[in-house]
Write a protein that holds these residues in place. Structure first.
Motif, PDB file in Angstrom:
ATOM      1  N   GLU A  41      16.276 -41.686  11.821  1.00  0.00           N
ATOM      2  CA  GLU A  41      17.226 -42.373  12.717  1.00  0.00           C
ATOM      3  C   GLU A  41      18.211 -41.399  13.359  1.00  0.00           C
ATOM      4  OE1 GLU A  41      16.970 -42.734   9.455  1.00  0.00           O
ATOM      5  OE2 GLU A  41      18.900 -42.996   8.460  1.00  0.00           O
ATOM      6  N   HIS A  43      19.434 -38.134  15.587  1.00  0.00           N
ATOM      7  CA  HIS A  43      19.041 -37.293  16.714  1.00  0.00           C
ATOM      8  C   HIS A  43      19.441 -35.861  16.362  1.00  0.00           C
ATOM      9  CE1 HIS A  43      18.399 -36.008  20.841  1.00  0.00           C
ATOM     10  NE2 HIS A  43      19.663 -35.685  21.015  1.00  0.00           N
ATOM     11  N   VAL A  45      20.295 -31.885  18.029  1.00  0.00           N
ATOM     12  CA  VAL A  45      20.423 -30.924  19.126  1.00  0.00           C
ATOM     13  C   VAL A  45      20.049 -29.575  18.521  1.00  0.00           C
ATOM     14  CG1 VAL A  45      21.982 -29.756  20.719  1.00  0.00           C
ATOM     15  CG2 VAL A  45      22.159 -32.236  20.402  1.00  0.00           C
ATOM     16  N   LYS A  66      11.026 -32.777  20.744  1.00  0.00           N
ATOM     17  CA  LYS A  66      11.271 -34.214  20.926  1.00  0.00           C
ATOM     18  C   LYS A  66      12.770 -34.500  20.941  1.00  0.00           C
ATOM     19  CE  LYS A  66       7.135 -36.314  20.821  1.00  0.00           C
ATOM     20  NZ  LYS A  66       6.660 -36.977  19.598  1.00  0.00           N
ATOM     21  N   ASP A  67      13.539 -33.630  20.267  1.00  0.00           N
ATOM     22  CA  ASP A  67      14.995 -33.778  20.277  1.00  0.00           C
ATOM     23  C   ASP A  67      15.550 -32.995  21.469  1.00  0.00           C
ATOM     24  OD1 ASP A  67      15.786 -35.155  17.614  1.00  0.00           O
ATOM     25  OD2 ASP A  67      14.236 -33.707  17.050  1.00  0.00           O
ATOM     26  N   SER A  68      16.874 -33.008  21.628  1.00  0.00           N
ATOM     27  CA  SER A  68      17.467 -32.170  22.673  1.00  0.00           C
ATOM     28  C   SER A  68      17.381 -30.710  22.243  1.00  0.00           C
ATOM     29  CB  SER A  68      18.917 -32.564  22.917  1.00  0.00           C
ATOM     30  OG  SER A  68      18.970 -33.792  23.599  1.00  0.00           O
ATOM     31  N   ILE A  97      29.426 -41.659  21.848  1.00  0.00           N
ATOM     32  CA  ILE A  97      28.159 -41.491  21.129  1.00  0.00           C
ATOM     33  C   ILE A  97      28.108 -42.468  19.959  1.00  0.00           C
ATOM     34  CG2 ILE A  97      26.742 -39.897  19.754  1.00  0.00           C
ATOM     35  CD1 ILE A  97      28.145 -37.591  21.257  1.00  0.00           C
ATOM     36  N   LYS A  98      27.011 -43.200  19.893  1.00  0.00           N
ATOM     37  CA  LYS A  98      26.783 -44.065  18.731  1.00  0.00           C
ATOM     38  C   LYS A  98      25.698 -43.391  17.888  1.00  0.00           C
ATOM     39  CE  LYS A  98      29.036 -47.750  20.668  1.00  0.00           C
ATOM     40  NZ  LYS A  98      30.046 -46.875  21.286  1.00  0.00           N
ATOM     41  N   GLY A  99      25.836 -43.442  16.591  1.00  0.00           N
ATOM     42  CA  GLY A  99      24.846 -42.828  15.718  1.00  0.00           C
ATOM     43  C   GLY A  99      25.141 -41.358  15.496  1.00  0.00           C
ATOM     44  N   ASP A 100      24.324 -40.738  14.641  1.00  0.00           N
ATOM     45  CA  ASP A 100      24.608 -39.361  14.231  1.00  0.00           C
ATOM     46  C   ASP A 100      23.709 -38.349  14.931  1.00  0.00           C
ATOM     47  OD1 ASP A 100      26.588 -40.245  12.614  1.00  0.00           O
ATOM     48  OD2 ASP A 100      25.390 -40.199  10.766  1.00  0.00           O
ATOM     49  N   ILE A 101      24.275 -37.182  15.165  1.00  0.00           N
ATOM     50  CA  ILE A 101      23.518 -36.069  15.733  1.00  0.00           C
ATOM     51  C   ILE A 101      23.672 -34.866  14.802  1.00  0.00           C
ATOM     52  CG2 ILE A 101      23.214 -34.545  17.729  1.00  0.00           C
ATOM     53  CD1 ILE A 101      24.356 -36.693  19.514  1.00  0.00           C
ATOM     54  N   PHE A 103      23.044 -30.705  14.216  1.00  0.00           N
ATOM     55  CA  PHE A 103      23.001 -29.493  15.036  1.00  0.00           C
ATOM     56  C   PHE A 103      22.342 -28.347  14.270  1.00  0.00           C
ATOM     57  CE2 PHE A 103      26.069 -32.293  16.768  1.00  0.00           C
ATOM     58  CZ  PHE A 103      25.906 -32.152  18.135  1.00  0.00           C
TER      59      PHE A 103
ATOM     60  N   TYR B 199      22.567 -34.866  29.406  1.00  0.00           N
ATOM     61  CA  TYR B 199      23.306 -34.021  28.464  1.00  0.00           C
ATOM     62  C   TYR B 199      22.645 -34.049  27.089  1.00  0.00           C
ATOM     63  CZ  TYR B 199      25.481 -38.574  27.417  1.00  0.00           C
ATOM     64  OH  TYR B 199      25.697 -39.894  27.097  1.00  0.00           O
ATOM     65  N   LEU B 200      22.831 -32.978  26.344  1.00  0.00           N
ATOM     66  CA  LEU B 200      22.152 -32.822  25.046  1.00  0.00           C
ATOM     67  C   LEU B 200      22.503 -33.931  24.065  1.00  0.00           C
ATOM     68  CD1 LEU B 200      22.818 -29.001  24.490  1.00  0.00           C
ATOM     69  CD2 LEU B 200      20.612 -30.010  25.090  1.00  0.00           C
ATOM     70  N   ASN B 201      23.768 -34.350  24.069  1.00  0.00           N
ATOM     71  CA  ASN B 201      24.219 -35.333  23.083  1.00  0.00           C
ATOM     72  C   ASN B 201      23.858 -36.772  23.449  1.00  0.00           C
ATOM     73  OD1 ASN B 201      25.232 -33.434  21.371  1.00  0.00           O
ATOM     74  ND2 ASN B 201      27.357 -33.633  22.031  1.00  0.00           N
ATOM     75  N   ASP B 202      22.945 -36.937  24.394  1.00  0.00           N
ATOM     76  CA  ASP B 202      22.475 -38.276  24.742  1.00  0.00           C
ATOM     77  C   ASP B 202      21.300 -38.608  23.821  1.00  0.00           C
ATOM     78  OD1 ASP B 202      21.567 -40.607  25.823  1.00  0.00           O
ATOM     79  OD2 ASP B 202      21.412 -39.866  27.887  1.00  0.00           O
ATOM     80  N   ARG B 203      21.563 -39.437  22.834  1.00  0.00           N
ATOM     81  CA  ARG B 203      20.531 -39.755  21.839  1.00  0.00           C
ATOM     82  C   ARG B 203      19.336 -40.474  22.455  1.00  0.00           C
ATOM     83  NH1 ARG B 203      21.460 -40.957  16.213  1.00  0.00           N
ATOM     84  NH2 ARG B 203      20.304 -42.850  16.695  1.00  0.00           N
ATOM     85  N   ASN B 205      18.175 -40.184  25.630  1.00  0.00           N
ATOM     86  CA  ASN B 205      17.409 -39.371  26.589  1.00  0.00           C
ATOM     87  C   ASN B 205      17.529 -37.881  26.269  1.00  0.00           C
ATOM     88  OD1 ASN B 205      16.758 -41.605  28.554  1.00  0.00           O
ATOM     89  ND2 ASN B 205      19.001 -41.708  28.537  1.00  0.00           N
ATOM     90  N   PRO B 206      16.768 -37.430  25.261  1.00  0.00           N
ATOM     91  CA  PRO B 206      16.861 -36.010  24.893  1.00  0.00           C
ATOM     92  C   PRO B 206      16.425 -35.124  26.068  1.00  0.00           C
ATOM     93  CG  PRO B 206      15.537 -37.251  23.300  1.00  0.00           C
ATOM     94  CD  PRO B 206      15.776 -38.157  24.476  1.00  0.00           C
ATOM     95  N   ILE B 207      17.057 -33.972  26.211  1.00  0.00           N
ATOM     96  CA  ILE B 207      16.677 -33.039  27.280  1.00  0.00           C
ATOM     97  C   ILE B 207      16.493 -31.638  26.707  1.00  0.00           C
ATOM     98  CG2 ILE B 207      17.834 -34.302  29.132  1.00  0.00           C
ATOM     99  CD1 ILE B 207      20.128 -32.139  28.884  1.00  0.00           C
ATOM    100  N   SER B 208      15.809 -30.804  27.446  1.00  0.00           N
ATOM    101  CA  SER B 208      15.724 -29.380  27.107  1.00  0.00           C
ATOM    102  C   SER B 208      16.435 -28.588  28.189  1.00  0.00           C
ATOM    103  CB  SER B 208      14.263 -28.933  27.010  1.00  0.00           C
ATOM    104  OG  SER B 208      13.693 -29.396  25.803  1.00  0.00           O
ATOM    105  N   VAL B 209      17.279 -27.660  27.757  1.00  0.00           N
ATOM    106  CA  VAL B 209      18.073 -26.839  28.675  1.00  0.00           C
ATOM    107  C   VAL B 209      17.692 -25.373  28.457  1.00  0.00           C
ATOM    108  CG1 VAL B 209      20.438 -26.133  29.285  1.00  0.00           C
ATOM    109  CG2 VAL B 209      19.993 -28.487  28.558  1.00  0.00           C
TER     110      VAL B 209
END
Lengths: 309, 393
Positions: A41, A43, A45, A66-68, A97-101, A103, B199-203, B205-209
């Motif tokens: 669950e 995300h 970066v 699949k992640d940023s 931001i909702k939910g956890d990310i 790093f 933006y990266l922190n968009d859960r 819509n993940p992106i690659s930069v």
């Protein structure tokens, strides 16, 4: 829940197939194992220093992540991800931001032990809630196998060639894991992809879900630089651990724990002889190299056991 | 309602930052910009902003953290000078090419070596082709106003480029002057919320930069970046018009001072313009048709507008507070003469390098430049094009 490989691999892959890493390379195995430790669950970066991993996984207009994902330069994965984490903190506070990310920064030994050490040190000291993972293949592989401060003594690389006068790299390998442990961060560990990946999975999980800065140093063999047959990847990792060349240990809140003590500590030759980069060490007259290598490894192993207390 | 105050340039810029209330500030101290993060750190410590302040271990990491933060979805600001800017060099290009509108207060200082902490423009002039928009300001008021406008310019969807707010070290950064400040809520409304599309922190819509960009796409990406810089000119003027409505202070691409009927003129950047305006005033009192152009927007370079402003001038001197070591002339000189070539031929143009490493700029020196221009206008004889003043030869 106790670790179970069959269950773990059921989680969707966060680094997809189709990336362009070499067959028999340790790095994608390491990355996928670590990313499997992220709760489905959450995300992530993910940052990468310039290197094999970056140029092989994110080629415009494709990405295997699949992640940023962000790559900015070679020496700054620590700083780049620390910026993204700071952004998260304030965006979360503002309700954006909702939910956890989570790093995570990845760097090879070039981007971590050498050119990126300052940026890494800064990010860890500042205590960002992030994990920095070094995938250590012991040389600058992306530019064609040049020596790094992580290259083992006597290894033959393109800038420490084993010649008729100089026998490969003459210096010792830098002990980055201990350097990071001395940053007094909550969690530091050294691991390798072996067996059912339990050691690496559990350390990754701890690193990712321990609040604050964490550092993982993970052996990731390189078939081109080390010159082994690609199917030997897992065997080489096991030999590194069983010879105590690459001990598995962790430092949790300053407390050392050696996670694996081989019942039969194998001689270093077992690890060296299967790799082309050490071939010259087995020539007649070069026995002293193997003796010195063994002595250095023994001393470091003893030191680690003392640290554990 | 505007508030009158007395502030140093650095303090004014720090106040602007407090009013902008950026998401992230990452900075490393270097004279003469140090006060900016210092003042700002105290705003953070006192809870006057929502910002995450990252006290990084170098300027390289400052710009790297800004890139990570801005890419993650945060409005980000930093400040630096001279060698700090030089250490950021690699990342300046990456911020621009990744189309991340980071804002940087660039407090102009001589770039080493030899090491020197005083003002000239060798730091930001070196970064003129890094893909950053560069705004220059004469005094505290302009440094303050430009920073607020910089945020809005860079973040405009037709631009999405990083912006430098350049002002002179010590002369502007440390001197206390009268200033008119906006109310906090006016600045807040003017800059608005930063809500990037990706933006990266968009859960969701993940992106690659920052991908590896090969032969098949790199050139197109650079072409788009060049187009964004072209678009910036229009946006800078739109933002200036909106700012004028709010403050009554008018900004353009450059300031024309007594240029309407000027026969001789100088082009100059930053605080020296203040000194030179005094000279123009006294020359005008004597009936000399002298004028001055002060560049505000150096990148993008306002080619057509400069030509229009200068085309009636007979003799022109371009003053560079920076040398190019190309054995030909300073950067501003090169840009101005390139603009004139084929568009306004026949204007006699000379170049002066001055004030390096903080060397005093005196009205006497500038008077002599105008005297020489008057002589060139009269005789048509240019003589040496690449000159220095204020230096012992």
């Amino acid at each position: 829940m106790a670790y179970n490989l069959k269950e773990a691999v059921k989680r969707p892959e966060r680094l997809t197939g189709g990336h362009r890493m070499c067959a028999g390379c340790g790095a994608p195995v390491v990355v996928r194992t670590i990313l499997r430790a992220i709760k489905p669950e959450d995300h992530a970066v993910i940052g990468s220093a310039t290197g094999c991993l970056e140029v092989s996984t994110c080629l415009y207009p494709y990405t295997a992540w699949k992640d940023s994902f962000i790559h900015s330069a070679f020496e700054n994965a620590g700083a780049t991800i620390s910026g993204a984490e700071a952004a998260y903190n304030v965006m979360k506070k503002k309700g954006k931001i909702k939910g956890d990310i989570k790093f995570i920064a990845f760097g090879g030994d070039g981007g971590t032990y050498d050119i990126g050490l300052q940026s890494l040190s800064g990010a860890m000291e500042r205590g960002h809630d992030m994990v920095y993972v070094c995938y250590d293949n012991g040389a600058y592989m992306n530019t064609g196998i040049q020596r790094s401060s992580a290259t083992p003594t006597f290894a033959d690389t393109t800038t420490s060639p084993a010649g008729s006068v100089i026998p490969g790299k003459t210096q010792l390998k830098k002990d980055l894991t201990l350097i990071m442990a001395n940053h007094n961060i909550p969690y530091v560990a050294q691991s390798a992809p072996i067996g059912n990946f339990k050691d690496l999975h559990e350390k990754a999980e701890k690193a990712i879900y321990t609040p604050g800065a964490a550092f993982l140093n993970v052996m990731a063999p390189c078939p081109r630089g080390w010159r082994y047959d690609t199917p030997m990847l897992m065997q080489i990792c096991k030999l590194a651990v069983d010879t105590c060349i690459w001990p598995l240990f962790e430092v949790e809140n300053g407390k050392y724990k050696v996670n694996y003590k081989p019942k039969n500590k194998l001689p270093v030759e077992e690890f060296l002889k299967v790799q082309g980069r050490f071939r010259h060490m087995f020539k007649k007259g070069n026995e002293w190299m193997i003796e010195k290598f063994q002595k250095d490894i023994d001393e470091k192993w003893e030191m680690l056991l003392k640290l554990e207390g | 309602m505007a508030k009158r105050d007395r502030l140093s340039g650095n303090e004014a810029v720090a106040v602007a930052m407090r009013q902008i209330n950026p998401d992230v500030v990452a900075a490393f101290p270097i004279t003469p910009s140090t006060e900016v993060p210092q003042y700002f750190a105290s705003f953070v410590a006192d809870g006057k902003v929502d910002t995450e302040f990252i006290p990084v271990e170098s300027e390289h990491s400052a710009m790297s953290a800004c890139i990570g933060a801005q890419a993650a979805g945060a409005r980000t600001i930093t400040a630096t000078s001279a060698n700090g800017l030089a250490l950021m060099w690699e990342m300046l290009y990456i911020a621009a090419s990744s189309r991340l509108p980071v804002t940087l207060a660039a407090v102009n200082r001589a770039l080493s070596g030899p090491i020197n902490i005083n003002n000239d423009h060798s730091d930001t002039m070196g970064a003129r082709d890094s893909g950053w928009i560069q705004l220059y300001g004469e005094n505290n008021q302009e440094a303050y106003d430009n920073l607020i406008q910089a945020v809005k310019i860079g973040e405009h969807p037709d631009v999405m480029l990083p912006v430098m707010d350049c002002y002179d070290g010590f002369i502007t950064s440390h001197a206390v002057e009268n200033i008119e400040l906006l109310e906090d809520d006016e600045v807040k409304a003017f800059v608005g919320e930063y809500n990037p599309d990706f933006y990266l922190n968009d859960r969701e819509n993940p992106i690659s930069v920052g991908p590896l960009d090969s032969v098949s796409h790199y050139f197109e990406h650079k072409r788009l970046q060049a187009e964004a810089m072209k678009n910036a000119k229009k946006v800078i003027l739109e933002v200036a018009a909106e700012f004028e409505k709010l403050t009554g202070r008018k900004y353009g691409l450059f300031e024309e001072y007594m240029m309407e009927d000027a026969e001789i003129a100088i082009v100059v950047i930053n605080s020296t313009a203040g000194t030179a305006k005094e000279v123009v005033k006294s020359l005008r009192a004597k009936g000399v048709k002298a004028g001055l152009i002060k560049i505000r927007v150096y990148r993008p370079f306002p080619v057509d507008e400069i030509v229009k402003a200068l085309k009636k001038v007979k003799a022109l001197a371009v003053l560079d507070k920076c040398d190019s070591f190309n054995a030909a002339g300073g950067p501003l000189f090169t840009d101005v003469t390139s603009a004139l070539y084929g568009r306004a031929d026949g204007i006699k143009v000379i170049n002066y390098i001055y004030g390096l490493g903080g060397r005093d700029v005196k009205t006497d020196d500038i008077e002599k430049v105008y005297e020489r221009l008057a002589d060139i206008a009269k005789t048509g004889s240019v003589g040496e094009i690449y000159n220095y003043f204020g230096v012992r030869e």
